[in-house]
Design an enzyme around this catalytic site. Structure first.
Site: not given
Length: 260
Positions: A66, A82, A84-85, A87, A210
């Protein structure tokens, strides 16, 4: 797949360590194209560490991340990341976020892990071998009908423009009196669906990173994923409808196809 799994778990665990090192503390926060779409220095540090772990063993593999981690290598292996999904949750010290990593081989997702460091929940799936939460096999709920379901959704950062009728869809479900949650992490939403906490999830304008890992986890847990019309779904599509695969799925499509 054992070596791939070992690297995937190591990468997820290293990212989770970084999450907890910074969680609840001060760190640098930036903004993307949409003002509310945040990126933190922790996202970037986590992605850098994940790529480092992957390339230590598989230097020729591509990484689609990402935060700009697309290595553009000519490989049949693509790690979809990802860091940090969730954030925005992370930036506000809300403990609903995770690292999500999937391995795509020749266009097919073969492995996926979603790890929430704050809860200690580690979801994992290998194609054809089931889905697991902390080593224990999981499956979707047995709830048959939409009227008995708990739904979860999310909104794109440009929701104010009602992109892809995201607000209209939400209103249609609300008008039915259905309970709906909005947690702020699509990866966790779908994993919670996979282990039976929710019956259905829908969202628009998502990206491959995601959903890639949780997509496989849900399918291996017995769930179903399509577009809003019930057509074939790809992690690169912008519409996703995910359910436990019961009658709920057809009933969700009926609502999503309502005129506005």
């Amino acid at each position: 797949m054992d070596e791939f799994k070992k690297v995937m778990f190591e990468a997820a665990e290293e990212a989770a360590k970084i999450h907890m090192q910074y969680y609840g503390k001060e760190f640098e926060i930036g903004r993307k194209q949409e003002y509310s779409d945040l990126v933190t220095e922790v996202d970037k540090l986590s992605e850098k560490k994940i790529i480092e772990v992957i390339h230590k063993t598989f230097p020729e593999h591509n990484v689609l991340g990402e935060e700009g981690g697309n290595q553009n290598k000519t490989s049949d292996y693509v790690w979809i990341v990802d860091p940090i999904d969730g954030t925005v949750n992370f930036a506000h010290s809300v403990p609903l976020f995770c690292v999500s990593i999937a391995l795509e081989v020749k266009g097919e997702i073969m492995l996926g892990i979603v790890y929430s460091a704050t809860t200690g929940e580690k979801y994992f799936a290998e194609k054809g071998k089931g889905a697991f939460l902390n080593g224990k096999k999981i499956s979707v709920s047995k709830t048959e009908r939409l009227k008995d379901s708990l739904l979860v959704t999310g909104f794109p950062y440009d929701a104010m423009n009602n992109s892809d009728h995201c607000i209209d869809h939400f209103v249609n479900f609300i008008k039915m009196g259905l309970p709906i949650r909005r947690l702020g992490s699509a990866a966790l939403d779908i994993c919670y669906l996979a282990c039976g906490r929710f019956e259905a999830f829908w969202e628009v304008s998502l990206h491959a990173w995601d959903v890639a890992a949780s997509y496989l986890i849900l399918l291996e847990a017995g769930g179903k994923i399509t577009d809003f019309k019930g057509g074939k779904y790809s992690i690169y599509d912008k519409q996703v409808l995910a359910t436990n695969g019961k009658k709920v799925h057809e009933e969700m499509i009926e609502v999503l196809m309502k005129p506005y």
